[in-house]
Design an enzyme around this catalytic site. Structure first.
Site, PDB file in Angstrom:
ATOM      1  N   ASP A 216       2.145   2.154   6.480  1.00 46.00           N
ATOM      2  CA  ASP A 216       2.678   0.806   7.311  1.00 46.00           C
ATOM      3  C   ASP A 216       2.554  -0.090   5.877  1.00 46.00           C
ATOM      4  O   ASP A 216       4.216  -0.551   6.229  1.00 46.00           O
ATOM      5  CB  ASP A 216       0.946   0.891   7.412  1.00 46.00           C
ATOM      6  CG  ASP A 216       0.439   0.301   8.766  1.00 46.00           C
ATOM      7  OD1 ASP A 216       1.664   0.266   9.408  1.00 46.00           O
ATOM      8  OD2 ASP A 216      -1.033  -0.145   8.779  1.00 46.00           O
TER       9      ASP A 216
ATOM     10  N   ASP B  48       1.057   3.726   1.436  1.00 42.73           N
ATOM     11  CA  ASP B  48       0.684   4.436   2.928  1.00 42.73           C
ATOM     12  C   ASP B  48       2.281   3.969   3.934  1.00 42.73           C
ATOM     13  O   ASP B  48       2.896   3.542   3.815  1.00 42.73           O
ATOM     14  CB  ASP B  48      -0.770   4.222   3.469  1.00 42.73           C
ATOM     15  CG  ASP B  48      -0.737   2.722   3.711  1.00 42.73           C
ATOM     16  OD1 ASP B  48       0.230   1.485   4.020  1.00 42.73           O
ATOM     17  OD2 ASP B  48      -1.761   2.855   4.625  1.00 42.73           O
TER      18      ASP B  48
ATOM     19  N   ASP C  98       0.615  -1.287  -0.321  1.00 42.32           N
ATOM     20  CA  ASP C  98       0.103   0.203   0.187  1.00 42.32           C
ATOM     21  C   ASP C  98       1.042   1.052  -0.064  1.00 42.32           C
ATOM     22  O   ASP C  98       1.939   1.695   1.046  1.00 42.32           O
ATOM     23  CB  ASP C  98      -0.519   0.294   1.395  1.00 42.32           C
ATOM     24  CG  ASP C  98      -2.258  -0.626   0.755  1.00 42.32           C
ATOM     25  OD1 ASP C  98      -2.368  -1.570   0.083  1.00 42.32           O
ATOM     26  OD2 ASP C  98      -2.535  -1.456   2.347  1.00 42.32           O
TER      27      ASP C  98
END
Ligand code: 0RA
Length: 666
Positions: free
Chosen positions: A534, A532, A530
């Site tokens: 994380d 983002d 992803d």
């Protein structure tokens, strides 16, 4: 605040047209060789300074600095100052003896002019100096001159101030006496040639990092840097002074502290020795991590590939600790078989030698070859370590416990690794159940996507081109290999799957471990997470794993990071994907303003359908991949340890400073 150099107020370099067009001196036969030499440097700058990018640009400063450091090593210089001027020209001042200015008998001109214009003339006057030859440094200040649009040398010597100026290495003035002085030293100002270098902008960080390192490597030497391009809120220039009284002892402490490693025994063992012409300085300590971290230098130059000095150090550590343990019967009592690598777990060391005629070898000329150095370093370290163990029995016990634990863990790791690799052979194809393999069996054409999460893995399986794209979903966060004991790593399901899917194995040959990549099944290994925080954390975890256990895959350029888009900007039937905020804003403008435009922020891969994922992130025609490269092993190693280690504060500071790319500059 006004800054004063060792010799008084600093003036800025201003290109002086009159100076540059001064009538050139008559060139006789001797000058022709000088000119030919400089011409060679300008024709093939890479041969002399490595490259003409930012690295080469900074190299010019190191080259001038080397000469000043040589003066320090010869015992004649205590202060060196570096200035980045407003126009990105550089001034290096030292209070050494000053470049000789007398008549050079053979060439019939000032020695200053010879040093500045004849290739390799620099240190050759004085056989005793610790020259830096073979490596990239030590090509001489004349190279810097050849690659500078302007250079001015000012020498304070024998009560007089001598000045000569040059353009592209050619003198534009004679050596003139411009005043009287009661100090000695050399000031070199140079402006790199814009027709040679890609960029002319100096990095304060890069130069200051090198000066800090030089301060540790040359204890007692005062070094300073001043950036005159900008002032802070108080109207003062950015300025730092570096001086280390402790030398490598402080350096080794600094490295472990910066990497957030928990030190086992304090203070570090510090070795100073000399034999024949070889000066040895070593400092080392043990920490609670599982890695060996040895940094080595020859004549202040980092030897990335190690060499005979590092071999000597390792030999001494093994010899002394093994003898100590055997004498006390510790290994038989613990029922472990010890291997030399067990003595190096959690060892942080700096090995620095200074030798008159270093021979460098290896791919990048980063490995010391002088064979006599091994036994000299080994003898110095043996002595010091034997005394240390004798005087510090409590520390010796801690150390031996650690060695025994390392041996136990290593034996467990060998068993775990063999289990993983044997299972491979036994279970037919041996491929993990979660792998959706591609049809192609040609590694050069095949790619594998390592996808975060089963759901995104599912989408990727639908969206891929199954002819050449394989998908391996990884569940959640993979093990943090930096914190785990090695045998735990081979028990981790996701890591086992990676070994088997990729077709690589860790093997041993003559006691040395290596990664066998002969059966590597894909030449593109693409990490897809992803977009983002994380996701970038997971990218970092996976990269750490590759860095520690499959480094040849990074070195061979097989590892990539996928770049899923951040936004989709849509108006009616028109839709564009955007990877940055700027792209998004441009797309909005291109669609005629915000009216009727919808913007979707993709938080995860899961928000895209198979077709979108293919179009944006997997289609070789339209995707962008970032190749993971290892520019600087030392820094990469340190950053990985720091990011993944136990201590929170340095990691937090780093992530905050690099918020956008917490996943490292790969
Ligand atoms: C040649 C011979 C000597 C010193 C130097 C060069 C020298 C070069 C540079 C470049 C920057 N700073 C420098 N300082 C010294 C030996 C001089 C002597 O024997 O007096």
């Amino acid at each position: 605040m006004v800054f004063f150099c060792i010799f008084g107020a600093i003036e800025n370099y201003k290109k002086n047209e009159e100076v540059l067009t001064t009538k050139k001196t008559d060139y006789s036969a001797d000058n022709i060789t000088a000119l030919e030499g400089l011409e060679a440097v300008r024709l093939r700058p890479g041969m002399y300074i490595g490259s003409t990018d930012e690295k080469g640009l900074h190299h010019l400063v190191y080259e001038v600095l080397d000469n000043s450091i040589d003066e320090h090593m010869a015992g004649h210089c205590s202060h060196i100052e570096v200035f980045i001027n407003e126009d990105n020209s550089i001034l290096v001042c030292d209070n050494g003896r000053g470049i000789p200015t007398g008549m050079h008998q053979k060439l019939q001109k000032s020695a200053l002019e010879v040093v500045m214009t004849v290739l390799h003339a620099g240190g050759k006057f004085d056989k005793q100096t610790y020259q830096v030859s073979g490596g990239l440094h030590g090509v001489g200040v004349s190279c810097v001159n050849a690659l500078s649009e302007y250079l001015k040398a000012e020498v304070h010597r024998e009560g007089q101030i001598f000045v000569q100026e040059y353009s592209k290495g050619i003198p534009t003035s004679s050596v003139d006496v411009v005043g009287k002085t009661d100090v000695t030293g050399t000031k070199v100002t140079f402006a790199p040639d814009s027709t040679i270098f890609d960029s002319l902008v100096y990095s304060y960080e890069t130069l200051s990092k090198r000066l800090r390192e030089l301060a540790y490597l040359n204890k007692g030497l005062h070094l300073s840097i001043t950036d005159k391009r900008e002032t802070d809120e108080n109207g003062e220039y950015i300025h730092e002074t570096f001086i280390s009284e402790g030398g490598l002892l402080e350096f080794v402490e600094h490295i472990d502290l910066k990497s957030g490693r928990d030190v086992l025994i304090k203070p570090p063992v510090h070795v100073n020795g000399q034999q024949d012409n070889v000066i040895v300085e070593v400092a080392f300590q043990y920490n609670r991590s599982y890695r060996e971290n040895i940094r080595s230098y020859v004549n202040n130059i980092n030897t990335i590939e190690g060499g005979t000095h590092v071999n000597g150090f390792r030999r001494a550590i093994t010899h002394v600790l093994k003898k100590y343990g055997e004498t006390k019967d510790l290994f038989t009592k613990a029922k472990v078989k010890i291997s030399s690598e067990d003595f190096r777990e959690g060892l942080t060391a700096i090995v620095s030698v200074k030798i008159p005629e270093p021979q460098f070898k290896g791919q990048t000329k980063g490995e010391l070859g002088n064979s006599e150095v091994t036994s000299i370093v080994s003898a110095c370290v043996r002595n010091a370590l034997e005394i240390f163990l004798e005087e510090n029995p409590a520390s010796a016990k801690l150390l031996m416990d650690k060695v025994i634990l390392a041996a136990k863990a290593r034996n467990a790791a060998v068993k775990a690794r063999e289990m993983v690799q044997r299972k491979n052979v036994l279970s037919g194809t041996g491929l993990p159940g979660k792998l959706a393999d591609c049809s192609s069996k040609d590694p050069e054409l095949s790619e594998i996507y390592l996808v975060e999460g089963d759901s995104a893995g599912g989408t990727a399986k639908q969206g891929r081109d199954r002819e050449f794209q394989a998908i391996l979903p990884l569940r959640g966060k993979i093990l943090n290999v930096e914190k785990a004991l090695e045998y735990k790593i081979y028990e981790n399901e996701e890591i086992k799957n990676m070994f088997t899917a990729l077709g690589v194995s860790i093997e041993e040959r003559e006691g040395e471990r290596f990664l066998n990549i002969e059966k590597l099944r894909y030449h593109k290994i693409i990490i897809m997470c992803d977009a983002d925080v994380d996701g970038s954390h997971i990218v970092t975890l996976i990269l750490t794993f590759f860095f520690r256990y499959m480094r040849p895959l990074i070195e061979n350029g097989y590892i990539y990071i996928a770049a899923p888009p951040l936004y989709q900007v849509k108006k009616g039937k028109r839709a564009v994907y955007c990877w940055t905020d700027e792209d998004r804003d441009q797309a909005i403008v291109a669609m005629g303003g915000e009216n009727g435009v919808s913007i979707q922020r993709y938080k995860g891969l899961g928000e895209m359908n198979a077709e979108q994922l293919w179009e944006t992130t997997m289609d070789p025609e339209s995707r962008t991949l970032r190749q993971a490269t290892i520019e600087d092993f030392a820094t990469a190693d340190q950053v990985f340890s720091m990011l993944m280690g136990d201590e929170v504060p340095p990691r937090r500071a780093f992530i905050e400073a690099n918020a956008k790319y917490a996943n490292l500059n790969v």
